[in-house]
Design a protein around this motif. Structure first.
Motif, PDB file in Angstrom:
ATOM      1  N   SER B 118       0.898  -1.515  -0.001  1.00 34.53           N
ATOM      2  CA  SER B 118      -0.098  -0.122   0.133  1.00 34.53           C
ATOM      3  C   SER B 118       0.965   1.173  -0.045  1.00 34.53           C
ATOM      4  N   GLU B 119       2.254   1.193   0.721  1.00 38.51           N
ATOM      5  CA  GLU B 119       2.922   2.317   0.719  1.00 38.51           C
ATOM      6  C   GLU B 119       3.546   2.477  -0.648  1.00 38.51           C
ATOM      7  N   GLU B 120       3.937   1.508  -1.281  1.00 37.27           N
ATOM      8  CA  GLU B 120       4.386   1.459  -2.768  1.00 37.27           C
ATOM      9  C   GLU B 120       3.346   2.145  -3.664  1.00 37.27           C
ATOM     10  N   LEU B 121       2.027   1.539  -3.554  1.00 34.42           N
ATOM     11  CA  LEU B 121       1.135   1.915  -4.490  1.00 34.42           C
ATOM     12  C   LEU B 121       0.853   3.293  -4.299  1.00 34.42           C
ATOM     13  N   ILE B 122       0.781   3.948  -2.912  1.00 32.58           N
ATOM     14  CA  ILE B 122       0.155   5.314  -3.049  1.00 32.58           C
ATOM     15  C   ILE B 122       1.367   6.138  -3.373  1.00 32.58           C
ATOM     16  N   THR B 124       3.354   5.275  -5.857  1.00 32.68           N
ATOM     17  CA  THR B 124       3.436   5.547  -7.194  1.00 32.68           C
ATOM     18  C   THR B 124       2.551   6.279  -7.838  1.00 32.68           C
ATOM     19  N   LEU B 125       1.406   6.358  -7.295  1.00 33.39           N
ATOM     20  CA  LEU B 125       0.225   7.015  -7.780  1.00 33.39           C
ATOM     21  C   LEU B 125       0.115   8.544  -7.146  1.00 33.39           C
ATOM     22  N   GLY B 126       1.179   8.805  -6.401  1.00 31.27           N
ATOM     23  CA  GLY B 126       1.169  10.138  -5.953  1.00 31.27           C
ATOM     24  C   GLY B 126       0.067  10.821  -5.038  1.00 31.27           C
ATOM     25  N   LYS B 133      -7.935  10.413   2.843  1.00 27.06           N
ATOM     26  CA  LYS B 133      -8.908  11.041   2.478  1.00 27.06           C
ATOM     27  C   LYS B 133     -10.320  10.022   1.974  1.00 27.06           C
ATOM     28  N   LEU B 134     -11.332  10.137   1.898  1.00 26.51           N
ATOM     29  CA  LEU B 134     -12.473   9.221   1.461  1.00 26.51           C
ATOM     30  C   LEU B 134     -12.131   9.185  -0.003  1.00 26.51           C
ATOM     31  N   VAL B 135     -12.200   7.986  -0.504  1.00 27.29           N
ATOM     32  CA  VAL B 135     -12.258   7.885  -1.782  1.00 27.29           C
ATOM     33  C   VAL B 135     -13.229   8.826  -2.753  1.00 27.29           C
ATOM     34  N   GLY B 136     -14.569   8.850  -2.213  1.00 25.72           N
ATOM     35  CA  GLY B 136     -15.554   9.627  -2.728  1.00 25.72           C
ATOM     36  C   GLY B 136     -15.080  11.018  -3.075  1.00 25.72           C
ATOM     37  N   SER B 137     -14.143  11.555  -2.483  1.00 27.73           N
ATOM     38  CA  SER B 137     -13.596  13.149  -2.508  1.00 27.73           C
ATOM     39  C   SER B 137     -12.604  13.055  -3.652  1.00 27.73           C
ATOM     40  N   LEU B 138     -12.320  11.924  -4.280  1.00 24.79           N
ATOM     41  CA  LEU B 138     -11.153  12.206  -5.183  1.00 24.79           C
ATOM     42  C   LEU B 138     -11.966  12.468  -6.640  1.00 24.79           C
ATOM     43  N   PRO B 139     -11.036  13.174  -7.459  1.00 24.00           N
ATOM     44  CA  PRO B 139     -11.605  13.178  -8.795  1.00 24.00           C
ATOM     45  C   PRO B 139     -11.761  11.673  -9.591  1.00 24.00           C
ATOM     46  N   LEU B 140     -12.736  11.607 -10.708  1.00 25.32           N
ATOM     47  CA  LEU B 140     -12.836  10.470 -11.303  1.00 25.32           C
ATOM     48  C   LEU B 140     -11.744   9.694 -11.679  1.00 25.32           C
ATOM     49  N   GLY B 141     -10.820  10.492 -12.391  1.00 21.78           N
ATOM     50  CA  GLY B 141      -9.505   9.952 -12.894  1.00 21.78           C
ATOM     51  C   GLY B 141      -8.730   9.183 -12.109  1.00 21.78           C
ATOM     52  N   TRP B 142      -8.575   9.878 -10.932  1.00 23.72           N
ATOM     53  CA  TRP B 142      -7.580   9.323  -9.708  1.00 23.72           C
ATOM     54  C   TRP B 142      -8.206   7.949  -9.343  1.00 23.72           C
ATOM     55  N   LYS B 143      -9.552   8.163  -9.042  1.00 23.05           N
ATOM     56  CA  LYS B 143     -10.383   6.967  -8.754  1.00 23.05           C
ATOM     57  C   LYS B 143     -10.016   5.650  -9.490  1.00 23.05           C
ATOM     58  N   GLN B 144     -10.187   6.062 -10.786  1.00 24.03           N
ATOM     59  CA  GLN B 144      -9.927   4.777 -11.752  1.00 24.03           C
ATOM     60  C   GLN B 144      -8.553   4.426 -11.740  1.00 24.03           C
ATOM     61  N   LYS B 145      -7.734   5.091 -11.653  1.00 22.82           N
ATOM     62  CA  LYS B 145      -6.206   4.702 -11.358  1.00 22.82           C
ATOM     63  C   LYS B 145      -6.000   4.067 -10.389  1.00 22.82           C
ATOM     64  N   LEU B 146      -6.477   4.329  -8.993  1.00 22.38           N
ATOM     65  CA  LEU B 146      -6.447   3.851  -7.841  1.00 22.38           C
ATOM     66  C   LEU B 146      -7.101   2.512  -8.007  1.00 22.38           C
ATOM     67  N   ALA B 147      -8.274   2.509  -8.693  1.00 23.79           N
ATOM     68  CA  ALA B 147      -9.098   1.207  -8.604  1.00 23.79           C
ATOM     69  C   ALA B 147      -8.330   0.153  -9.451  1.00 23.79           C
ATOM     70  N   PHE B 148      -7.534   0.577 -10.473  1.00 21.04           N
ATOM     71  CA  PHE B 148      -6.778  -0.492 -11.417  1.00 21.04           C
ATOM     72  C   PHE B 148      -5.686  -0.872 -10.604  1.00 21.04           C
ATOM     73  N   SER B 149      -4.945  -0.044  -9.726  1.00 25.02           N
ATOM     74  CA  SER B 149      -3.911  -0.433  -9.108  1.00 25.02           C
ATOM     75  C   SER B 149      -4.327  -1.376  -8.093  1.00 25.02           C
ATOM     76  N   THR B 172      -5.716  11.839 -18.158  1.00 19.90           N
ATOM     77  CA  THR B 172      -5.846  10.725 -17.106  1.00 19.90           C
ATOM     78  C   THR B 172      -5.898   9.450 -17.954  1.00 19.90           C
ATOM     79  N   ARG B 173      -6.834   9.386 -19.128  1.00 12.52           N
ATOM     80  CA  ARG B 173      -7.055   8.381 -19.914  1.00 12.52           C
ATOM     81  C   ARG B 173      -5.470   7.897 -20.081  1.00 12.52           C
ATOM     82  N   ARG B 174      -4.792   8.665 -20.637  1.00 13.49           N
ATOM     83  CA  ARG B 174      -3.419   8.036 -21.238  1.00 13.49           C
ATOM     84  C   ARG B 174      -2.526   7.865 -20.034  1.00 13.49           C
ATOM     85  N   GLN B 175      -2.594   8.294 -18.847  1.00 17.66           N
ATOM     86  CA  GLN B 175      -1.911   7.846 -17.708  1.00 17.66           C
ATOM     87  C   GLN B 175      -2.345   6.471 -17.474  1.00 17.66           C
ATOM     88  N   PHE B 176      -3.532   6.236 -17.666  1.00 19.15           N
ATOM     89  CA  PHE B 176      -4.280   4.836 -17.300  1.00 19.15           C
ATOM     90  C   PHE B 176      -3.472   3.986 -18.043  1.00 19.15           C
TER      91      PHE B 176
END
Lengths: 369, 248, 305
Positions: B118-122, B124-126, B133-149, B172-176
C-alpha cells in the motif's frame, strides 16, 4: 385534465406490471388478516389453572367441575392445603389460581355471599386480564345456577361492560379494525413514497419537473391510483373478516368507507412527505416501515391498551392517525354506532389529513435540490 | 520463444432461453498480452467476460483461465484474476488506505505485504497527501487509476477491465494506459473493453464481437489491412454496422 | 441570443465541492453548441441549471429571453431536456412512453409526428416493446423522441452518447444535424472529444471552468505549437524514448501515432536529429510527419497549461 389522466394511467401501468408491488399491495392485507385473525388472536385456550379449594364440599366440587368443562382453561390440579403461590407461578406454566375460602358453601348459603380470590400472573397483563374475565364469567354463570344465592366478586361490574359487545370474547373483533388501520396506513405510505422516490432514482422526475406540469398534478396523480387501490384493499379486508372470521358489520358501510377515505388521505400525505426527504427507495421503505409500523402497532390500541400506558405515551398516541381510526372502526363495525358518536374522531382525522396534505404540497420541490 | 497461453477459450456458448448471447467463440490470449475485447452494445461482451471471470456458467464449450477450468475451478480463477469496471470500483466511504488494505486482505495478502504494497502504491500514484481522504472525494480519473492498482495488487495472472476509461479526461486516460503497459511488462495479461477506438490501437491484439460471435481477431494493423481501413474506428464501423441484433 | 449564461457559479455540500466557477457563454438561435469535457467537469450541473432544475449560487442565465430562476415556468414550456441517465419508464412500452410525454406537454404524437418521424420510424417496429428491454441505441432514440415531442425551441442533451457504441453514436449525430435544420437550438454535452468536430461551436470545460470557446476549427487554429505525429514498429518503446528525449516538450499517445511537440522551433534540424536518436535507441521504421491538432490535442494542451 388530460395530463392528469395520462399520469394516472401511467401509474396504473407501473402497479400492474410489477409483480412485487402487486404482491405487497394485495398480499399484505390478506396475510395480515389471516395471521392476526387466526394465529395471533388474544383468545386464550387451554390456559393452565389451579384451584385451591379450602372448603372441599359439594358446592365447591360443582364449581370446579364447571372450570374443568371449560376449554379456555386446563385445570391442572385441585389442591386442598396451603401453597406458596409465588412458587407455583414461577415453577409452572400456571397463569391463574382460584382460591375458594374454607366457608365458601356456608357463606353462600347463610349470608348470601362469598368472596373468591383470583390470583393471576400479571407479568403479561393482557393475558391475565383476559383470564380473569373468563373466570369471572364462569363464576357468574355458576352464581345464576345457584338460584337463591349470590356470590360477590369484585369484577362483576367491569365484566358486564366488557361482555356487552363481544360476548364470546373473540379476538378477531379487536384485531380486524387494528389490521385495517395498519394495512391502509402502511400500504398507502409505502406505495406513495416509494413510487415517487423511484422516479427520482430513475431520473424521470427530472423530466417531469422540466415539463410544464403543475406540481399539484404530479402529486394528485400519485395519490389517486393508490387511493383507489386502497379502497379495493379495504373491501378485501372487510369481505375476508365478514366471511372468514365471522365478524358482522353492525354499523353503516358508508360511514366506514368515509372514515377510511380520510385515513387513506392522511397516509398518502405522509407518503408524499417521506418522499420529499429521501432520495433512495430503500430509505423511503425503511422510513415508512419504521416510522409507521412501530407507532401504529404501539399506539393504535389493538395490541396494547392505551389506557394502560403511562400518561406521556398516552399523549403521544394522540398524534397517531390510526388511533382515531381504530376507535371509529370499532364503534361503527362492532358497536354499530352512527355518526353522532364518532364525529369527534372523524374531525381529528380530517384535521390531520388536511394538515399533512397542505404540508406535503408546500414541501414538494419544483427543483432538484 | 513459445508464448504462454493464459486464456484459452474453445467453442464457448451462453444462451438465455432462445437468445444466444455468446455464440460459439474461441480464442487464446497470451501471457503479458493486452487484449482488446471490442463490440457494439449488446454484442455479448459482458456475458462473455462474466463467464471468463467465473461469475456465470457457460451453456457449453470450454475455457481455461490461468490453467483453471471455468466449470470446476472458479474459486482458483477468482484468486488469479483481477477485475475492474467503470461502475463498481472502490468504496467511496472508505479512505484510500482503507480501500487498499481491504482489497489486499480479500486476496489473502499477509499484513507485511499489505503494508509494503500500500505504501508502494500510494507513492507511485502520488496519493501521499490523499492517503487518508475518502475515495468519494477524489476526482474520477484518480479513482480509476487507484481502482486499477487495487485490482492488480495481488499480482494476478489476468486482469479484466470493463470500460475502465469511460468519461475520464484525456490526460488521465493516457496515464491509465501507461499503467496498463506497466502491468503488461510485469507479465500480467490485460483483457480490456473500451468504446474509445484510439485505445483499440494500444492493444496488442483486438477481437471484434458482433451478434455474439467473434467476427475478427488480429493486431490493430492486421485488422486495418484486412478491412482496408485507415483507422480502427472504420474497422469497427464496418463490422458493427452488419449487426442484426440490438439487445443489451 | 437564444441562450445567455453569465458568470454562473455553483457549489455543493456547503461550498465544499465547487462544480462550476464563473461560467459565461452565449448560444445563437438555431446553433448546435457542444460542451466538451470529462466526467466531473460540471457539464451536468450546468445543464440542470439551464433546465431550471438547480439554482445557481451566483450569476444568471436566460433561455429564449426567460430567466432560469424567475421565469422557470415559461422555460419549461419551450425546453426539450434529455438527462444524462436514461430517464424513461422502463416498464412502459415505447408507444406508452411517447404518448405519456406528449400528453404531459399538452400535445399528441400525431400533431408533431413530422418532427420525430425520421427517428421514430427506426424504433416504431418495436413500439409495443417495453423500454427496459431496448438496446442502448434504441433507448437513446426513444429518449430523443420524447424530448422532441412537444416541438421545443431549445433542446438540452446531457451526454446523450455516453456508454453508446461507435455506430449508434454516429447515427445519433446524424439525427442532430437533421434537427438543426428544423431551426431548433441544440446544446449537447459529451465526454468524447471526437464528437466536438460535429458541433458548430464548442466550449471545452474542465474542473468547473471553461478553458476555451470557439468553433472547433478556431480552437484547433489556436493550438500554439506545430504538432507532429511519430510512429515506429514498437510503439511502447518509442513512447518511452520520445519522452526521455531533450528535444521533445510533450508526447502523447493518439491511437496508432504519438503526437509530439518540439522544445525549439528549429524543426528542419530537429526532426532528422530526433530520428537519428530514436534509431540509435533501437527503434525501427520510424516515421515523423507534421499534422493538424485534434480537439483532444487542444484539450490536453489547455489542461496542462
Amino acid at each position: 385534465m388530460r395530463q392528469l389522466l395520462a399520469y394516472i394511467k401511467k401509474e396504473f401501468y407501473h402497479v400492474f406490471r410489477d409483480s412485487k408491488t402487486l404482491i405487497l399491495l394485495f398480499g399484505m392485507p390478506i396475510v395480515q388478516i389471516l395471521l392476526f385473525g387466526f394465529a395471533l388472536t388474544n383468545e386464550i385456550k387451554n390456559s393452565e389453572l389451579i384451584i385451591c379449594d379450602y372448603s372441599n364440599n359439594k358446592t365447591s366440587e360443582k364449581l370446579i367441575e364447571k372450570f374443568r368443562a371449560n376449554n379456555n382453561f386446563l385445570l391442572k390440579e385441585v389442591i386442598y392445603d396451603d401453597h406458596d403461590y409465588n412458587q407455583i407461578f414461577r415453577e409452572s406454566k400456571v397463569k391463574l389460581i382460584i382460591t375458594l375460602p374454607e366457608n365458601f358453601e356456608g357463606d353462600l348459603i347463610h349470608q348470601g355471599k362469598s368472596t373468591v380470590l383470583l390470583t393471576a400472573d400479571a407479568s403479561d397483563p393482557n393475558t391475565s386480564n383476559t383470564l380473569v374475565v373468563y373466570a369471572t364469567n364462569i363464576l357468574y354463570d355458576f352464581q345464576k345456577e345457584m338460584s337463591n344465592n349470590v356470590i360477590l366478586i369484585p369484577y362483576t361490574i367491569d365484566t358486564s361492560i366488557r361482555m356487552m359487545y363481544n360476548p364470546e370474547l373473540k379476538g378477531a373483533y379487536n384485531f380486524v379494525p387494528g389490521v385495517m388501520s395498519l394495512v391502509l396506513l402502511l400500504v398507502c405510505v409505502l406505495m406513495t413514497s416509494v413510487s415517487i422516490v423511484r422516479e427520482k432514482e430513475l431520473g424521470t422526475m427530472e423530466i417531469l419537473l422540466v415539463s410544464p406540469t403543475n406540481p399539484l398534478i404530479i402529486i394528485i396523480s400519485k395519490a389517486i391510483p393508490y387511493f383507489l387501490l386502497s379502497i379495493v384493499n379495504l373491501t378485501v379486508i372487510l369481505l375476508l373478516s365478514t366471511y372468514l372470521l365471522d365478524m358482522p358489520i353492525n354499523g353503516s358501510l358508508f360511514l366506514l368507507y368515509l372514515a377510511s377515505s380520510i385515513l387513506i388521505l392522511t397516509a398518502l400525505a405522509l407518503g408524499l412527505l417521506i418522499s420529499n426527504v429521501t432520495n433512495s427507495q430503500e430509505a423511503a421503505m425503511l422510513i415508512s416501515l419504521m416510522g409507521m409500523l412501530m407507532p401504529t402497532i404501539l399506539f393504535t390500541g389493538f395490541m396494547f391498551p392505551i389506557e394502560n400506558m403511562p400518561l406521556p405515551l398516552q399523549i403521544v398516541s394522540n398524534i397517531v392517525p390510526s388511533r382515531w381510526y381504530f376507535i371509529i372502526v370499532k364503534d361503527v363495525v362492532i358497536k354499530g354506532l352512527g355518526f353522532a358518536s364518532i364525529w369527534k374522531e372523524m374531525l381529528v382525522l380530517m384535521g390531520m389529513a388536511i394538515f399533512l396534505l397542505a404540508l406535503s404540497l408546500k414541501k414538494f420541490k419544483t427543483r432538484l435540490e | 520463444m513459445e508464448k504462454k497461453i493464459v486464456i484459452k477459450v474453445e467453442n464457448l456458448v451462453k444462451a438465455f432461453g432462445d437468445f444466444i448471447a455468446v455464440d460459439n467463440i474461441s480464442f487464446e490470449v497470451y501471457q503479458g498480452e493486452i487484449f482488446g475485447f471490442l463490440g457494439a452494445n449488446g454484442a455479448g461482451k459482458t456475458t462473455a467476460m462474466r463467464m471468463l471471470c467465473g461469475l456465470s456458467t457457460p451453456t457449453s464449450g470450454d475455457a481455461q483461465i490461468a490453467g483453471y477450468d471455468i466449470y470446476t475451478n472458479t474459486e482458483d480463477i477468482k484468486k488469479n484474476i483481477g477485475y475492474m469496471s467503470q461502475k463498481f470500483s472502490l468504496y467511496e466511504d472508505l479512505t484510500v488506505k482503507e480501500n487498499i488494505r481491504f482489497f489486499a486482505g480479500v486476496y489473502g495478502l499477509d499484513i507485511k505485504t499489505i503494508k509494503r504494497k500500500s505504501e508502494e502504491l500510494i507513492n507511485t500514484l502520488g496519493l501521499n497527501a490523499e492517503a487518508n481522504k475518502l475515495v468519494g472525494s477524489l476526482p474520477l480519473g484518480w479513482k480509476q487509476k487507484l481502482a486499477f492498482s487495487v485490482a492488480i495488487i495481488h499480482e494476478p495472472k489476468v486482469v479484466f477491465l470493463d470500460e475502465p476509461t469511460g468519461g475520464v479526461d484525456p490526460v488521465t486516460r493516457r496515464q491509465f494506459w501507461d499503467m496498463i503497459y506497466a502491468a503488461s511488462d510485469k507479465n500480467i495479461t490485460v483483457f480490456v473493453t473500451t468504446h474509445y477506438m484510439d485505445e483499440a490501437e494500444y492493444c496488442h491484439r483486438v477481437s471484434m464481437m458482433v451478434d455474439g460471435k467473434i467476427e475478427a481477431l488480429d493486431t490493430p494493423q492486421g485488422l486495418k489491412d484486412t478491412y482496408h481501413a485507415q483507422s480502427m474506428d472504420q474497422v469497427f464501423y464496418q463490422l458493427a454496422r452488419a449487426a442484426t441484433r440490438s439487445a443489451d | 441570443m437564444e441562450v445567455i449564461v453569465k458568470n454562473i457559479s455553483k457549489s455543493y455540500d456547503k461550498k465544499k465541492v465547487l462544480a462550476l466557477s464563473d461560467i459565461s457563454f452565449e448560444v445563437n438561435s438555431g446553433e448546435l453548441f457542444g460542451l466538451i469535457g470529462p466526467d466531473g467537469a460540471g457539464k451536468t450541473s450546468l445543464f440542470r441549471i439551464l433546465a431550471t432544475l438547480l439554482l445557481p449560487d451566483e450569476g444568471s442565465a436566460s433561455l429564449h429571453g426567460f430567466d432560469v430562476v424567475k421565469s422557470y415556468k415559461q422555460i419549461r414550456k419551450l425546453l426539450g431536456y434529455m438527462p444524462g441517465k436514461f430517464s424513461l419508464y422502463q416498464d412502459l412500452t415505447i408507444e406508452e412512453n411517447l404518448d405519456f410525454f406528449a400528453t404531459l406537454f399538452n400535445t399528441t404524437i400525431k400533431e408533431n409526428y413530422d418532427l420525430i418521424k425520421d427517428i421514430y420510424v427506426q424504433i416504431e417496429p418495436f413500439k409495443n416493446r417495453r423500454a427496459g428491454q431496448l438496446s442502448g441505441g434504441m433507448k437513446q432514440k426513444l429518449a430523443l423522441c420524447c424530448a422532441l415531442i412537444h416541438r421545443p425551441t431549445i433542446l438540452l442533451l446531457d451526454e446523450p452518447t455516453t456508454g453508446v457504441d461507435a455506430v449508434s453514436r454516429k447515427e445519433f449525430w446524424e439525427m442532430l444535424k437533421n434537427l438543426k435544420k428544423q431551426g431548433i437550438t441544440i446544446l449537447v454535452s459529451t465526454p468524447y472529444m471526437d464528437e466536438a468536430m460535429l458541433c458548430e461551436r464548442i466550449a471545452l470545460i474542465q474542473n468547473g471552468s471553461i478553458m476555451s470557446i470557439d468553433t472547433p476549427q478556431g480552437i484547433i487554429d489556436k493550438y500554439p505549437y506545430p504538432l507532429f505525429a511519430a510512429r515506429a514498429d514498437n510503439m511502447g518503446k518509442l513512447l518511452k524514448d520520445l519522452r526521455s528525449s531533450s528535444l521533445i516538450s510533450s508526447c502523447n499517445t493518439f491511437g496508432d501515432y504519438h503526437h509530439i511537440c518540439f522544445v525549439n522551433d528549429t524543426y528542419a534540424k530537429d526532426i532528422p536529429d530526433l530520428k537519428q536518436d530514436m534509431i540509435q535507441l533501437g527503434n525501427q521504421n520510424i516515421e515523423i510527419k507534421p499534422i493538424e491538432p485534434t480537439i483532444e490535442d487542444c484539450f490536453i494542451q489547455l489542461m496542462q497549461k
